[in-house]
Structure formats: structure tokens, C-alpha cells
Design a protein around this motif. Structure first.
Motif, PDB file in Angstrom:
ATOM      1  N   PRO A 128       0.541  -0.886  -0.101  1.00 25.99           N
ATOM      2  CA  PRO A 128       0.197  -0.096  -0.041  1.00 25.99           C
ATOM      3  C   PRO A 128       0.488   1.236  -0.022  1.00 25.99           C
ATOM      4  O   PRO A 128       2.210   1.002   0.356  1.00 25.99           O
ATOM      5  N   SER A 129       0.158   2.139  -0.898  1.00 26.22           N
ATOM      6  CA  SER A 129       1.397   3.250  -0.834  1.00 26.22           C
ATOM      7  C   SER A 129       1.350   4.462   0.616  1.00 26.22           C
ATOM      8  O   SER A 129       2.279   4.901   0.594  1.00 26.22           O
ATOM      9  N   GLU A 130       0.554   4.051   1.591  1.00 20.23           N
ATOM     10  CA  GLU A 130       0.453   4.476   2.958  1.00 20.23           C
ATOM     11  C   GLU A 130       2.091   4.313   3.826  1.00 20.23           C
ATOM     12  O   GLU A 130       2.296   4.707   4.420  1.00 20.23           O
ATOM     13  N   TYR A 131       1.944   2.657   3.307  1.00 12.84           N
ATOM     14  CA  TYR A 131       3.422   2.358   3.944  1.00 12.84           C
ATOM     15  C   TYR A 131       4.237   3.039   3.317  1.00 12.84           C
ATOM     16  O   TYR A 131       5.459   3.521   4.239  1.00 12.84           O
ATOM     17  N   LEU A 132       5.047   3.214   2.035  1.00 13.55           N
ATOM     18  CA  LEU A 132       6.099   3.431   1.553  1.00 13.55           C
ATOM     19  C   LEU A 132       5.728   5.393   1.645  1.00 13.55           C
ATOM     20  O   LEU A 132       6.972   5.955   1.338  1.00 13.55           O
ATOM     21  N   ASN A 133       4.731   6.082   1.414  1.00 12.86           N
ATOM     22  CA  ASN A 133       4.700   7.776   1.644  1.00 12.86           C
ATOM     23  C   ASN A 133       4.481   8.052   3.489  1.00 12.86           C
ATOM     24  O   ASN A 133       3.131   9.037   3.028  1.00 12.86           O
ATOM     25  N   ALA A 134       4.274   7.736   4.475  1.00 15.06           N
ATOM     26  CA  ALA A 134       3.877   7.690   5.691  1.00 15.06           C
ATOM     27  C   ALA A 134       4.870   8.873   6.288  1.00 15.06           C
ATOM     28  O   ALA A 134       5.577   9.384   6.047  1.00 15.06           O
ATOM     29  N   PRO A 135       3.509  10.108   6.791  1.00 15.49           N
ATOM     30  CA  PRO A 135       3.740  11.492   7.047  1.00 15.49           C
ATOM     31  C   PRO A 135       5.422  11.021   8.140  1.00 15.49           C
ATOM     32  O   PRO A 135       5.407  10.094   8.912  1.00 15.49           O
ATOM     33  N   GLN A 136       6.089  11.893   8.373  1.00 15.26           N
ATOM     34  CA  GLN A 136       7.157  11.824   8.981  1.00 15.26           C
ATOM     35  C   GLN A 136       6.726  12.091  10.560  1.00 15.26           C
ATOM     36  O   GLN A 136       5.517  12.977  10.525  1.00 15.26           O
ATOM     37  N   PRO A 137       7.202  11.804  11.737  1.00 14.81           N
ATOM     38  CA  PRO A 137       6.201  11.949  13.508  1.00 14.81           C
ATOM     39  C   PRO A 137       6.879  14.018  13.809  1.00 14.81           C
ATOM     40  O   PRO A 137       8.169  13.316  13.187  1.00 14.81           O
ATOM     41  N   THR A 138       5.706  13.726  14.021  1.00 15.58           N
ATOM     42  CA  THR A 138       5.730  15.736  14.311  1.00 15.58           C
ATOM     43  C   THR A 138       5.639  15.422  16.185  1.00 15.58           C
ATOM     44  O   THR A 138       7.053  16.476  16.801  1.00 15.58           O
ATOM     45  N   GLU A 139       5.942  14.567  16.991  1.00 11.24           N
ATOM     46  CA  GLU A 139       5.377  14.399  18.408  1.00 11.24           C
ATOM     47  C   GLU A 139       6.916  13.330  18.930  1.00 11.24           C
ATOM     48  O   GLU A 139       6.999  12.069  18.551  1.00 11.24           O
ATOM     49  N   VAL A 140       7.355  14.053  19.415  1.00 14.97           N
ATOM     50  CA  VAL A 140       8.147  12.374  20.715  1.00 14.97           C
ATOM     51  C   VAL A 140       7.617  12.353  21.766  1.00 14.97           C
ATOM     52  O   VAL A 140       7.005  13.151  22.366  1.00 14.97           O
ATOM     53  N   ARG A 141       7.959  10.588  21.899  1.00 15.82           N
ATOM     54  CA  ARG A 141       7.205   9.731  22.639  1.00 15.82           C
ATOM     55  C   ARG A 141       7.934   9.157  23.279  1.00 15.82           C
ATOM     56  O   ARG A 141       9.016   9.193  22.941  1.00 15.82           O
ATOM     57  N   VAL A 142       7.269   8.227  24.325  1.00  7.60           N
ATOM     58  CA  VAL A 142       8.492   8.033  25.085  1.00  7.60           C
ATOM     59  C   VAL A 142       9.038   6.702  24.421  1.00  7.60           C
ATOM     60  O   VAL A 142       7.991   6.686  24.234  1.00  7.60           O
ATOM     61  N   GLY A 143      10.539   6.206  24.522  1.00  6.50           N
ATOM     62  CA  GLY A 143      11.119   5.392  23.784  1.00  6.50           C
ATOM     63  C   GLY A 143      11.145   5.612  22.040  1.00  6.50           C
ATOM     64  O   GLY A 143      11.616   5.030  21.761  1.00  6.50           O
ATOM     65  N   ASP A 144      11.209   7.100  21.763  1.00  6.25           N
ATOM     66  CA  ASP A 144      11.564   7.434  20.520  1.00  6.25           C
ATOM     67  C   ASP A 144      13.477   7.678  20.935  1.00  6.25           C
ATOM     68  O   ASP A 144      13.666   7.580  21.514  1.00  6.25           O
ATOM     69  N   VAL A 145      13.963   7.133  19.664  1.00  4.74           N
ATOM     70  CA  VAL A 145      14.859   7.421  19.241  1.00  4.74           C
ATOM     71  C   VAL A 145      15.338   8.547  18.632  1.00  4.74           C
ATOM     72  O   VAL A 145      14.845   8.967  17.714  1.00  4.74           O
ATOM     73  N   VAL A 146      16.122   9.603  19.108  1.00  2.00           N
ATOM     74  CA  VAL A 146      15.710  10.831  19.055  1.00  2.00           C
ATOM     75  C   VAL A 146      17.024  10.777  18.241  1.00  2.00           C
ATOM     76  O   VAL A 146      18.363  10.880  19.367  1.00  2.00           O
ATOM     77  N   ARG A 147      17.620  12.589  17.347  1.00  2.00           N
ATOM     78  CA  ARG A 147      19.059  13.047  17.420  1.00  2.00           C
ATOM     79  C   ARG A 147      18.967  14.156  17.584  1.00  2.00           C
ATOM     80  O   ARG A 147      18.256  14.650  16.346  1.00  2.00           O
ATOM     81  N   GLY A 148      19.818  14.798  18.236  1.00  2.00           N
ATOM     82  CA  GLY A 148      20.062  16.227  17.568  1.00  2.00           C
ATOM     83  C   GLY A 148      20.307  16.294  16.301  1.00  2.00           C
ATOM     84  O   GLY A 148      21.159  16.567  16.093  1.00  2.00           O
ATOM     85  N   LYS A 149      19.822  17.696  16.350  1.00  2.00           N
ATOM     86  CA  LYS A 149      19.526  18.700  15.026  1.00  2.00           C
ATOM     87  C   LYS A 149      21.248  19.578  14.962  1.00  2.00           C
ATOM     88  O   LYS A 149      21.650  19.768  13.277  1.00  2.00           O
TER      89      LYS A 149
END
Length: 219
Positions: free
Chosen positions: A156-177
Motif C-alpha cells: 500500500p502507498s500508505e506504507y511507502l509515503n507515511a508522514p514523518q512523526p512530529t511528536e516525541v514519545r517515550v521510547g523514541d530514538v532521537v538525534r540532536g539537530k
């Protein structure tokens, strides 16, 4: 006499054409009104609230989880070669396995077959999903893509074009900009500030605007 019959015939044809056109227009109008009424019954005009990019991504992740659960446990007919279309799958003798490499941002799906008569296991089909460097990795979406490719099914195109997350949640791996340091968010407050520790040992204390979410699998 002949001209009179032809004239009556042509008049009847013209009337029939007009009736058909009127019927077509009436059907279109009725269809529009029915659709409008159905839409208003679900979301009345003036009260519809569009979902955010984060909410849309959450829906796609849940869709991927259901997809994997269903496809990996449901018998389906098909071919024994992907060259001839969707593959057959029998959960009684075949098993879905995943090899996840979060560092390389890949998910590989192996469908293995175990013969009930011989102590032998072989790989029937294989599918792979690789996340682009500019996208956020999500293992659930990756599994759904890899499994569908292993089974020879459309992704499905939804899987290939999923929007990027905008909210940090507990357990997310983040990188400093700015620092490009990587950390796992252990806590997020109501303002969207994330807390945790970077891989270097330094404390993470930053707003979501200063972070890139690189993995929201939360596994």
C-alpha cells in the motif's frame, strides 16, 4: 408515407436520447445528494477536524501491525514462485520470520517451510524493506512492507509515503539537530521536551524542535 414513418422514427429517437440524458443527469444529482448527505451524517459541515500528520502516521503504524498479524497467520492460495504472481502461504507448515537491523534501517522477511515428513527447513520466499536516510525508521511499517514483498503482494502507498512523526514519545530514538548525538527519550513532558541520555553519556534535555526522530518503533 415512407417520409412520415422516418420522421416519426427520428422524433422517437430524439425523445429517447433526451430522456436518457435527463435520466443520467438526475442520477448524477441524486448520487451527489446521497453522498453529501452521508458525509454530513458522519462529519457535519463546519465540524470536520482534519487529522494531524502525527495522527495519520499513528493510524498507518496500527494498520501495519494488523496487516502483519493477519498475513502471517492466514492461509492463502497462490503460486509457489513469485515469477507467477502472489505466493501461497500455509501457516500450518510455513512460518514468517523477521530479521531487523535498526542500525542499517532494514527489515528482512523470511518465509520458511518445514516439511512434516522430513526434519528439514528451507526458505520459501524472502522480502526486504529499507528505510531512506531522510525518513524515520519504524519496524512495524518495515515488517508489513517486507512481508508483503515476500508474499508477492502489492505494498500500500500508505506504507511507502507515511508522514514523518512530529511528536516525541517515550521510547523514541532521537538525534540532536545541531550536535547529531543520538539518544532514547525516557520521559517527555507536557511541553514536548524530551529527557534521557545521549550515547555519549550526556543528559538529553531538549524541546522537540531541536530533535529529529529517527526511530519511533518503541520496541
Amino acid at each position: 408515407m415512407k417520409n412520415e414513418i422516418e420522421a416519426r422514427y427520428e422524433k422517437a429517437v430524439e425523445q429517447a436520447r433526451e430522456a436518457i440524458e435527463e435520466l443520467r443527469l438526475a442520477a448524477l444529482a441524486k448520487g451527489y445528494e446521497d453522498a453529501k448527505r452521508d458525509l454530513q451524517a458522519v462529519a457535519p459541515v463546519g465540524k470536520f477536524t482534519p487529522i494531524t500528520a502525527q495522527e495519520h502516521r499513528d493510524e498507518i503504524v496500527e494498520m501495519a501491525k494488523r496487516d502483519v498479524a493477519e498475513l502471517s497467520t492466514t492461509w492463502r492460495p497462490g503460486c509457489h514462485s513469485l515469477n507467477y504472481g502472489p505466493s501461497a502461504f500455509d501457516p500450518a507448515s510455513e512460518k514468517v520470520n523477521f530479521d531487523v537491523n535498526a542500525e542499517k534501517r532494514t527489515v528482512v522477511c523470511y518465509i520458511t517451510y518445514h516439511s512434516p515428513f522430513y526434519e528439514k527447513t528451507r526458505t520459501s520466499f524472502r522480502g526486504i524493506a529499507k528505510c531512506a536516510l531522510t525518513d524515520c525508521f519504524n519496524v512495524h511499517i518495515g515488517k508489513a512492507i517486507a512481508l508483503r514483498r515476500a508474499l508477492g503482494l502489492e505494498v500500500p502507498s500508505e506504507y511507502l509515503n507515511a508522514p514523518q512523526p512530529t511528536e516525541v514519545r517515550v521510547g523514541d530514538v532521537v538525534r540532536g539537530k545541531t550536535s547529531l548525538e543520538i539518544a532514547k527519550a525516557d520521559r517527555v513532558d507536557g511541553r514536548g521536551w524530551a529527557y534521557g541520555k545521549y550515547e555519549t553519556g550526556r543528559s538529553l534535555y531538549a524541546p522537540k524542535e531541536g530533535l529529529d526522530i529517527i526511530d519511533d518503533s518503541r520496541e
